[in-house]
Motif scaffolding. Structure first.
Motif, PDB file in Angstrom:
ATOM      1  N   UNK A  32      -7.964  57.830  20.793  1.00 25.96           N
ATOM      2  CA  UNK A  32      -6.966  58.675  20.148  1.00 25.96           C
ATOM      3  C   UNK A  32      -7.053  58.580  18.630  1.00 25.96           C
ATOM      4  N   UNK A  33      -7.317  57.391  18.115  1.00 25.82           N
ATOM      5  CA  UNK A  33      -7.439  57.225  16.666  1.00 25.82           C
ATOM      6  C   UNK A  33      -8.617  58.023  16.113  1.00 25.82           C
ATOM      7  N   UNK A  34      -9.727  58.031  16.834  1.00 33.51           N
ATOM      8  CA  UNK A  34     -10.892  58.814  16.406  1.00 33.51           C
ATOM      9  C   UNK A  34     -10.550  60.295  16.370  1.00 33.51           C
ATOM     10  N   UNK A  39      -9.110  65.254  13.229  1.00 30.94           N
ATOM     11  CA  UNK A  39      -8.130  66.297  12.918  1.00 30.94           C
ATOM     12  C   UNK A  39      -7.741  66.279  11.444  1.00 30.94           C
ATOM     13  N   UNK A  40      -7.622  65.084  10.862  1.00 33.59           N
ATOM     14  CA  UNK A  40      -7.300  64.977   9.429  1.00 33.59           C
ATOM     15  C   UNK A  40      -8.414  65.590   8.591  1.00 33.59           C
ATOM     16  N   UNK A  41      -9.657  65.262   8.924  1.00 30.16           N
ATOM     17  CA  UNK A  41     -10.796  65.797   8.171  1.00 30.16           C
ATOM     18  C   UNK A  41     -10.885  67.320   8.271  1.00 30.16           C
ATOM     19  N   UNK A  42     -10.421  67.857   9.387  1.00 31.84           N
ATOM     20  CA  UNK A  42     -10.432  69.309   9.566  1.00 31.84           C
ATOM     21  C   UNK A  42      -9.178  69.971   8.991  1.00 31.84           C
ATOM     22  N   UNK A 145      -4.910  58.213   9.836  1.00 30.08           N
ATOM     23  CA  UNK A 145      -4.672  59.313   8.901  1.00 30.08           C
ATOM     24  C   UNK A 145      -4.784  58.857   7.449  1.00 30.08           C
ATOM     25  N   UNK A 146      -4.121  57.753   7.105  1.00 33.04           N
ATOM     26  CA  UNK A 146      -4.118  57.321   5.709  1.00 33.04           C
ATOM     27  C   UNK A 146      -5.447  56.701   5.305  1.00 33.04           C
ATOM     28  N   UNK A 147      -6.145  56.070   6.260  1.00 28.88           N
ATOM     29  CA  UNK A 147      -7.458  55.517   5.937  1.00 28.88           C
ATOM     30  C   UNK A 147      -8.469  56.627   5.634  1.00 28.88           C
ATOM     31  N   UNK A 148      -8.282  57.779   6.247  1.00 28.31           N
ATOM     32  CA  UNK A 148      -9.198  58.900   6.038  1.00 28.31           C
ATOM     33  C   UNK A 148      -9.026  59.522   4.657  1.00 28.31           C
ATOM     34  N   UNK A 149      -7.812  59.496   4.140  1.00 32.63           N
ATOM     35  CA  UNK A 149      -7.526  60.162   2.859  1.00 32.63           C
ATOM     36  C   UNK A 149      -7.365  59.178   1.697  1.00 32.63           C
ATOM     37  N   UNK A 156      -6.656  46.657  -1.246  1.00 31.82           N
ATOM     38  CA  UNK A 156      -5.524  45.862  -0.789  1.00 31.82           C
ATOM     39  C   UNK A 156      -4.922  46.395   0.498  1.00 31.82           C
ATOM     40  N   UNK A 157      -4.737  45.532   1.482  1.00 31.42           N
ATOM     41  CA  UNK A 157      -4.113  45.882   2.766  1.00 31.42           C
ATOM     42  C   UNK A 157      -4.835  47.032   3.462  1.00 31.42           C
ATOM     43  N   UNK A 158      -6.160  47.088   3.316  1.00 35.43           N
ATOM     44  CA  UNK A 158      -6.937  48.149   3.943  1.00 35.43           C
ATOM     45  C   UNK A 158      -7.677  47.612   5.161  1.00 35.43           C
ATOM     46  N   UNK A 159      -7.888  48.486   6.140  1.00 29.81           N
ATOM     47  CA  UNK A 159      -8.612  48.105   7.342  1.00 29.81           C
ATOM     48  C   UNK A 159     -10.069  47.771   7.016  1.00 29.81           C
ATOM     49  N   UNK A 160     -10.555  46.665   7.571  1.00 33.44           N
ATOM     50  CA  UNK A 160     -11.958  46.260   7.421  1.00 33.44           C
ATOM     51  C   UNK A 160     -12.378  46.096   5.962  1.00 33.44           C
ATOM     52  N   UNK A 161     -11.429  45.749   5.082  1.00 41.61           N
ATOM     53  CA  UNK A 161     -11.758  45.493   3.682  1.00 41.61           C
ATOM     54  C   UNK A 161     -11.142  44.166   3.255  1.00 41.61           C
TER      55      UNK A 161
END
Length: 253
Positions: A32-34, A39-42, A145-149, A156-161
């Protein structure tokens, strides 16, 4: 004793918790996350909202949220209701009680910790276990959604960073083109002063739920305080909300 006999020796709720296929749970949530990212990119924000709703109402999302708040460092720290989920029965009951309809968060429990300077105190807001689980659940739908944009060089506080990634980017930037300037700054009371109106207008998630969290208030020495601005340090979803407010700063600078 066989596995069936072992499960039979405990309650049905405990057996349900022990029987969870965590690999399948992660696959369902990830799928679902993928789709949310796509959808965000589109630019299909209606579909983003529909997929987020699907995720926050899913069994997989709920059990993953409960697992997160019952296995992290704060699992033994209660909120104002003094409740913790320390048994498989309580965890499974919590999964079944995670619902949007009728949900009303309780005030945060205000505690103070010593800052790194060893002199001043930093206020933290501790949600109840149920509110933490709700935040973890909705974060599963917000993060894609927020990681995409998000800003490209935000760490800071980012996924996989991590800090190591930020250090590496500094090295790459400073080792070429003979840079002459370095800007170092600190945002005063960042979490405490974020505009509620801005968050409600711009954060891509269920606004009714966000509003309830932002307006829940906090209890400090048995006194209830209202909250008109800021997002509490201590809430699972607060770092993501803060990053939403800070996105665009890189382009501005």
């Amino acid at each position: 004793m066989t596995t069936a006999q072992t499960v039979g020796a405990v309650s049905s709720e405990a057996g349900e918790w022990y029987a969870i296929d965590w690999q399948a749970i992660h696959r369902n949530v990830r799928r679902l996350q993928v789709r949310i990212v796509k959808a965000v990119r589109e630019g299909r924000w209606g579909k983003v909202r529909a997929l987020q709703r699907l995720l926050t109402h899913s069994y997989s999302g709920k059990v993953l949220a409960v697992r997160r708040v019952t296995e992290n460092q704060g699992r033994k720290t209660p909120g104002v209701d003094r409740v913790i989920w320390d048994t498989p029965e309580k965890k499974m009951q919590a999964v079944h009680e995670l619902k949007r309809w009728g949900y009303q968060p309780q005030p945060l429990r205000r505690v103070y910790i010593l800052k790194s300077d060893g002199k001043t105190m930093r206020p933290l807001g501790i949600p109840t276990m149920k509110d933490r689980a709700q935040q973890a659940l909705y974060l599963l739908a917000l993060d894609p959604a927020v990681e995409t944009t998000a800003d490209h060089n935000s760490y800071g506080f980012r996924q996989q960073r991590s800090c190591a990634d930020a250090i590496g980017q500094c090295f790459n930037t400073l080792s070429k083109d003979n840079p002459q300037w370095i800007l170092e700054g600190d945002i005063k009371s960042c979490f405490d002063r974020i505009s509620h109106d801005w968050l409600l207008a711009h954060v891509p998630m269920d606004r009714a739920i966000v509003r309830k969290w932002l307006k829940a208030g906090y209890l400090d020495k048995h006194v209830l305080h209202e909250t008109s601005e800021g997002t509490p340090q201590g809430g699972i979803i607060s770092p993501a909300l803060a990053n939403c407010a800070l996105d665009g700063l890189e382009r501005l600078l």
